[in-house]
Write an enzyme that holds these catalytic residues in place. Structure first.
Site: not given
Length: 419
Positions: A143-144, A190, A247, A297
């Site tokens: 996802v990053d 994230m 984050e 999440y």
């Protein structure tokens, strides 16, 4: 040609579309039944291979496998378990080869991010040294969006769509209440080292004054005074301020704003919540009433709002992984190559794992606005195609339908192995 078995495993944090890649791998294997016999999956990722805890995917129905395409999370179980370096922990890698040999596994598909790319490369190297014919292919997922070479990482587009949508919707909520209530809203997303997901929040606003009013990236050193000045200016001019913060936001010296002091299984610093930390600063410095939220999440599980582009790419890299393996392309990763922005067009090509493993792709400076608090038009052109299209899952009784797998275990042939 002779028929041999394949092994597939999922690694690291899961996504809304990692199972679409699993679907692509498995369905492609079934189309090549003349060369690939059984497909085994590792229960809980690479741990399943080390402990010989294998799932016989060949016994799952075509309908169950097809349903993986619209099911979030890791259907076969994932893990945060990084194999140690091959020089000092050679026995772990030799165990993998031993398990593969015992079950006639000649094709290894490892679905994950940068750490799993490294593992996949090392397994391919050791198998060659040991004289065991294994073709190892890394299937990209994170996802990053920090994998190199590939235009984007499957899993990112859906998170980007979710974050952009959430930023838009919560901004309307705050704007409607700011006259007598909340002045500042902070959304934590994230992104430990790379600000791609935070950047996606920037898609929610188009013109001057449209939220988010600040996007805080790991790539730009956090300046408390500058941030507070911007927040105060926005509240005075627009009545409210919406912030999307990664984050991984950090100070000039590299210290995270929300470092909990612990590390995870991969050795990464455990982050403890930058949203409440930042909100506390705003309350202390400016006195504004605030709300904050941590997408956590929710952002990586939201298959109901997945990007159609992301789903298609996730399936395509899984499918391509099998094609590369059957063509003898060892130690490779199917990478997405953008061929046009408008209309968006892409292909999938092979990238050498040696150029992928242990490397991160960060936000380029030209994607970050000069003041460091937003995205540029170049970034918008890059991001926008990745969130396009809807691919809603089927619903039943008001809820999404998901795959239900039987997960038949394969009989063990080797002695127990302690990890």
């Amino acid at each position: 040609m002779a028929q041999h078995n394949a092994f597939y495993a999922q690694s690291g944090g899961v996504t809304a579309v990692i199972n679409a890649s699993a679907c692509g791998v498995i369905e492609a294997c079934r189309r090549h039944a003349d060369r690939i016999g059984k497909v085994y999956a590792g229960n809980n990722g690479i741990i399943g291979a080390l402990t010989e805890d294998l799932i016989d995917v060949s016994r799952e129905s075509d309908e169950a496998i097809a349903a993986l395409r619209h099911t979030p999370a890791g259907a076969f179980g994932s893990c945060r378990y990084k194999l140690k370096d091959i020089e000092t922990h050679r026995t772990q890698y030799e165990r993998l080869i031993e398990v593969f040999r015992a079950h006639d596994i000649r094709y290894f598909f490892y679905n994950g991010g940068g750490d799993s790319a490294d593992t996949c490369l090392k397994v391919s190297q050791l198998s060659e040294k040991l004289g065991y014919p294994l073709t190892a292919i890394h299937v990209p997922k994170t996802v990053d969006n920090d994998l190199p070479i590939t235009d984007n990482s499957p899993g990112f587009g859906s998170v980007a769509k979710y974050i952009a949508t959430s930023t838009l919707e919560t901004s309307l909520d705050i704007a409607s209440m700011c006259a007598t209530s909340t002045k500042v809203f902070v959304l934590e997303v994230m992104g430990r080292h790379a600000g791609w997901i935070a950047a996606a929040g920037g898609l929610a606003g188009q013109g001057e004054g449209e939220p988010p009013h600040l996007v805080i990236f790991p790539e730009v050193a956090f300046d408390r005074a500058a941030v507070m000045a911007r927040v105060e200016a926005c509240v005075k001019e627009y009545g409210y301020c919406v912030i999307v913060v990664s984050e991984g936001a950090r100070y000039e010296d590299g210290t995270f704003l929300a470092d909990s002091g612990n590390t995870d299984a991969f050795g990464h610093r455990q982050l403890g919540g930058v949203a409440p930390t930042l909100a506390g600063m705003i309350k202390q410095d400016l006195g504004y009433k605030y709300h904050w939220a941590v997408a956590d999440y929710l952002q990586r599980s939201a298959r109901h709002l997945a990007s159609k582009t992301d789903v298609e790419q996730a399936y395509a890299v899984g499918e391509k992984a099998v094609e590369l393996a059957l063509a003898g392309q060892n130690a490779k990763m199917p990478a997405i190559k953008r061929t046009a922005d408008e209309p968006y067009a892409w292909t999938v090509e092979a990238a050498p794992l040696a150029e992928v493993a242990n490397r991160e792709k960060f936000m380029p400076r030209e994607f970050i606005r000069e003041d460091g608090f937003g995205i540029t038009e170049a970034c918008r052109r890059y991001l926008s195609p990745l969130i396009q299209g809807e691919d809603f899952p089927p619903f039943a009784n008001g809820l999404p339908r998901v795959a239900h797998l039987a997960k038949h275990r394969v009989e063990r042939k080797l002695p127990e192995f302690k990890i």
